[in-house]
Design a protein around this motif. Sequence first.
Motif, PDB file in Angstrom:
ATOM      1  N   LEU A 178       0.876  -1.164   0.000  1.00  0.00           N
ATOM      2  CA  LEU A 178       0.000   0.000   0.000  1.00  0.00           C
ATOM      3  C   LEU A 178       0.914   1.216   0.000  1.00  0.00           C
ATOM      4  O   LEU A 178       1.477   1.590   1.034  1.00  0.00           O
ATOM      5  CB  LEU A 178      -0.909   0.010   1.228  1.00  0.00           C
ATOM      6  CG  LEU A 178      -1.931   1.146   1.311  1.00  0.00           C
ATOM      7  CD1 LEU A 178      -2.898   1.082   0.130  1.00  0.00           C
ATOM      8  CD2 LEU A 178      -2.711   1.096   2.625  1.00  0.00           C
ATOM      9  N   GLY A 179       1.111   1.798  -1.177  1.00  0.00           N
ATOM     10  CA  GLY A 179       2.130   2.824  -1.312  1.00  0.00           C
ATOM     11  C   GLY A 179       3.500   2.204  -1.134  1.00  0.00           C
ATOM     12  O   GLY A 179       3.880   1.270  -1.843  1.00  0.00           O
ATOM     13  N   ASP A 180       4.256   2.694  -0.157  1.00  0.00           N
ATOM     14  CA  ASP A 180       5.593   2.158   0.125  1.00  0.00           C
ATOM     15  C   ASP A 180       5.598   1.134   1.254  1.00  0.00           C
ATOM     16  O   ASP A 180       6.670   0.657   1.643  1.00  0.00           O
ATOM     17  CB  ASP A 180       6.544   3.306   0.508  1.00  0.00           C
ATOM     18  CG  ASP A 180       6.722   4.306  -0.622  1.00  0.00           C
ATOM     19  OD1 ASP A 180       6.764   3.878  -1.781  1.00  0.00           O
ATOM     20  OD2 ASP A 180       6.795   5.520  -0.332  1.00  0.00           O
ATOM     21  N   SER A 181       4.431   0.790   1.790  1.00  0.00           N
ATOM     22  CA  SER A 181       4.351  -0.079   2.964  1.00  0.00           C
ATOM     23  C   SER A 181       3.862  -1.475   2.583  1.00  0.00           C
ATOM     24  O   SER A 181       2.840  -1.623   1.897  1.00  0.00           O
ATOM     25  CB  SER A 181       3.399   0.532   4.009  1.00  0.00           C
ATOM     26  OG  SER A 181       3.813   1.831   4.374  1.00  0.00           O
ATOM     27  N   LEU A 182       4.598  -2.480   3.035  1.00  0.00           N
ATOM     28  CA  LEU A 182       4.192  -3.873   2.822  1.00  0.00           C
ATOM     29  C   LEU A 182       3.087  -4.225   3.819  1.00  0.00           C
ATOM     30  O   LEU A 182       3.280  -4.119   5.030  1.00  0.00           O
ATOM     31  CB  LEU A 182       5.395  -4.795   3.017  1.00  0.00           C
ATOM     32  CG  LEU A 182       5.153  -6.295   2.868  1.00  0.00           C
ATOM     33  CD1 LEU A 182       4.719  -6.634   1.450  1.00  0.00           C
ATOM     34  CD2 LEU A 182       6.412  -7.072   3.241  1.00  0.00           C
ATOM     35  N   ILE A 183       1.909  -4.621   3.313  1.00  0.00           N
ATOM     36  CA  ILE A 183       0.776  -4.866   4.204  1.00  0.00           C
ATOM     37  C   ILE A 183       0.289  -6.316   4.199  1.00  0.00           C
ATOM     38  O   ILE A 183      -0.422  -6.732   5.107  1.00  0.00           O
ATOM     39  CB  ILE A 183      -0.409  -3.943   3.868  1.00  0.00           C
ATOM     40  CG1 ILE A 183      -0.898  -4.194   2.436  1.00  0.00           C
ATOM     41  CG2 ILE A 183      -0.023  -2.472   4.058  1.00  0.00           C
ATOM     42  CD1 ILE A 183      -2.203  -3.495   2.109  1.00  0.00           C
ATOM     43  N   SER A 184       0.657  -7.095   3.196  1.00  0.00           N
ATOM     44  CA  SER A 184       0.181  -8.485   3.153  1.00  0.00           C
ATOM     45  C   SER A 184       1.141  -9.318   2.321  1.00  0.00           C
ATOM     46  O   SER A 184       1.667  -8.854   1.309  1.00  0.00           O
ATOM     47  CB  SER A 184      -1.233  -8.548   2.545  1.00  0.00           C
ATOM     48  OG  SER A 184      -1.715  -9.877   2.522  1.00  0.00           O
ATOM     49  N   TRP A 185       1.380 -10.580   2.756  1.00  0.00           N
ATOM     50  CA  TRP A 185       2.269 -11.472   2.029  1.00  0.00           C
ATOM     51  C   TRP A 185       1.902 -12.907   2.350  1.00  0.00           C
ATOM     52  O   TRP A 185       1.258 -13.195   3.359  1.00  0.00           O
ATOM     53  CB  TRP A 185       3.724 -11.195   2.388  1.00  0.00           C
ATOM     54  CG  TRP A 185       4.027 -11.312   3.852  1.00  0.00           C
ATOM     55  CD1 TRP A 185       4.408 -12.428   4.536  1.00  0.00           C
ATOM     56  CD2 TRP A 185       3.924 -10.268   4.828  1.00  0.00           C
ATOM     57  NE1 TRP A 185       4.563 -12.153   5.866  1.00  0.00           N
ATOM     58  CE2 TRP A 185       4.277 -10.827   6.076  1.00  0.00           C
ATOM     59  CE3 TRP A 185       3.569  -8.917   4.767  1.00  0.00           C
ATOM     60  CZ2 TRP A 185       4.278 -10.088   7.254  1.00  0.00           C
ATOM     61  CZ3 TRP A 185       3.579  -8.177   5.938  1.00  0.00           C
ATOM     62  CH2 TRP A 185       3.937  -8.762   7.154  1.00  0.00           C
ATOM     63  N   ARG A 186       2.320 -13.811   1.479  1.00  0.00           N
ATOM     64  CA  ARG A 186       1.987 -15.221   1.707  1.00  0.00           C
ATOM     65  C   ARG A 186       2.923 -16.120   0.915  1.00  0.00           C
ATOM     66  O   ARG A 186       3.372 -15.773  -0.170  1.00  0.00           O
ATOM     67  CB  ARG A 186       0.544 -15.497   1.268  1.00  0.00           C
ATOM     68  CG  ARG A 186       0.036 -16.869   1.689  1.00  0.00           C
ATOM     69  CD  ARG A 186      -1.366 -17.094   1.195  1.00  0.00           C
ATOM     70  NE  ARG A 186      -2.023 -18.184   1.894  1.00  0.00           N
ATOM     71  CZ  ARG A 186      -3.214 -18.672   1.572  1.00  0.00           C
ATOM     72  NH1 ARG A 186      -3.888 -18.152   0.560  1.00  0.00           N
ATOM     73  NH2 ARG A 186      -3.753 -19.656   2.257  1.00  0.00           N
ATOM     74  N   ALA A 187       3.203 -17.285   1.472  1.00  0.00           N
ATOM     75  CA  ALA A 187       3.908 -18.355   0.771  1.00  0.00           C
ATOM     76  C   ALA A 187       3.207 -19.657   1.154  1.00  0.00           C
ATOM     77  O   ALA A 187       3.247 -20.054   2.314  1.00  0.00           O
ATOM     78  CB  ALA A 187       5.382 -18.400   1.154  1.00  0.00           C
ATOM     79  N   LYS A 188       2.545 -20.291   0.187  1.00  0.00           N
ATOM     80  CA  LYS A 188       1.761 -21.489   0.496  1.00  0.00           C
ATOM     81  C   LYS A 188       1.858 -22.483  -0.649  1.00  0.00           C
ATOM     82  O   LYS A 188       1.827 -22.111  -1.822  1.00  0.00           O
ATOM     83  CB  LYS A 188       0.293 -21.120   0.738  1.00  0.00           C
ATOM     84  CG  LYS A 188      -0.551 -22.307   1.168  1.00  0.00           C
ATOM     85  CD  LYS A 188      -1.991 -21.902   1.436  1.00  0.00           C
ATOM     86  CE  LYS A 188      -2.813 -23.105   1.876  1.00  0.00           C
ATOM     87  NZ  LYS A 188      -4.234 -22.752   2.133  1.00  0.00           N
ATOM     88  N   LYS A 189       1.953 -23.756  -0.266  1.00  0.00           N
ATOM     89  CA  LYS A 189       2.024 -24.809  -1.268  1.00  0.00           C
ATOM     90  C   LYS A 189       0.684 -24.945  -1.994  1.00  0.00           C
ATOM     91  O   LYS A 189      -0.381 -24.892  -1.390  1.00  0.00           O
ATOM     92  CB  LYS A 189       2.387 -26.145  -0.602  1.00  0.00           C
ATOM     93  CG  LYS A 189       2.612 -27.280  -1.599  1.00  0.00           C
ATOM     94  CD  LYS A 189       2.837 -28.600  -0.892  1.00  0.00           C
ATOM     95  CE  LYS A 189       4.136 -28.605  -0.126  1.00  0.00           C
ATOM     96  NZ  LYS A 189       4.427 -29.940   0.428  1.00  0.00           N
ATOM     97  N   GLN A 190       0.753 -25.122  -3.317  1.00  0.00           N
ATOM     98  CA  GLN A 190      -0.461 -25.348  -4.098  1.00  0.00           C
ATOM     99  C   GLN A 190      -0.993 -26.750  -3.846  1.00  0.00           C
ATOM    100  O   GLN A 190      -0.247 -27.647  -3.454  1.00  0.00           O
ATOM    101  CB  GLN A 190      -0.180 -25.122  -5.584  1.00  0.00           C
ATOM    102  CG  GLN A 190       0.217 -23.694  -5.906  1.00  0.00           C
ATOM    103  CD  GLN A 190       0.481 -23.466  -7.392  1.00  0.00           C
ATOM    104  OE1 GLN A 190       0.502 -24.403  -8.187  1.00  0.00           O
ATOM    105  NE2 GLN A 190       0.693 -22.201  -7.775  1.00  0.00           N
ATOM    106  N   THR A 191      -2.283 -26.924  -4.059  1.00  0.00           N
ATOM    107  CA  THR A 191      -2.945 -28.187  -3.697  1.00  0.00           C
ATOM    108  C   THR A 191      -2.974 -29.192  -4.839  1.00  0.00           C
ATOM    109  O   THR A 191      -3.611 -30.229  -4.730  1.00  0.00           O
ATOM    110  CB  THR A 191      -4.384 -27.911  -3.244  1.00  0.00           C
ATOM    111  OG1 THR A 191      -5.087 -27.240  -4.288  1.00  0.00           O
ATOM    112  CG2 THR A 191      -4.393 -27.045  -1.984  1.00  0.00           C
TER     113      THR A 191
END
Length: 266
Positions: free
Chosen positions: A181-194
């Motif tokens: 959001l602009g210069d701020s990291l607000i959400s992230w994820r690393a997940k194995k696909q099914t």
Amino acid sequence: MIITGDDVDGISDLKASLQRTFEMKDLGSLSYFLSLEVMSTVDGIYLSQAKYASDLLARAGIIDSRTESTPLKPKVRFSPMNGTVLDNPTLYRQLVGGLVYLIVTRPVIAYPVHVLSDFLSAPRTTHYAAVLRILRYIKGILFHGLYFFAHSSLSLQTYSYANWDDDPTDRHSTTSYCLFLGDSLISWRAKKQTFTARSKTEIGYRALADTTAKVISIRWLLEDFGAPQSSSTDVFCDNHSAIQITHNDVFHERTKYIENDCYFVR
């Protein structure tokens, strides 16, 4: 209870009203909450978990000064059969659980912690060594954290990535994304696909579909917060084949199985 906002008089009235009804104590400005260290300035808010990380290092018995430059060795892969089974897996599970919570301010370790979480039931010496490497990496960046800029723009940008054929055990790939959001990291994820994909194109577009779903939910949330997005959200991807399919309205036999995801992303 945490009360936030820019209406000082309104906050004071709310606290006075709550104190008349409930037994409560005003702890002042937020500085520490659930292991999160909060530092507020006129330019933004800085979140860190330095003390929590130090406690985690002490629990692992890491007291020397050696650090690592990366959380994992390049191109390393883990399997349930490498190494010998740990006699007592309790510490391994505690350390991995602690690292999961550390991801709150350390998104850089999201992927390696996700990988090592697959071996909680029967961890081996190779897995434990990898956990210690992550901790030594954390030791080298102990005071790093997340900074949320007060005067940043409110436009969303998103990055999507997928590792093909990532797990040698089940050949599932991993979806990763991060939202700014602009210069701020607000959400992230690393997940194995099914599922087991047959091409980089497929996993790249599946990852784009998951990322797009997250973007939509964040846009709805921002609208509820009174900060609606006035323009479309850029989604960046380094999978050239997936990008080409995005711009191609014609599907054929080799891309028919991801047609629904293509329409969804569009």
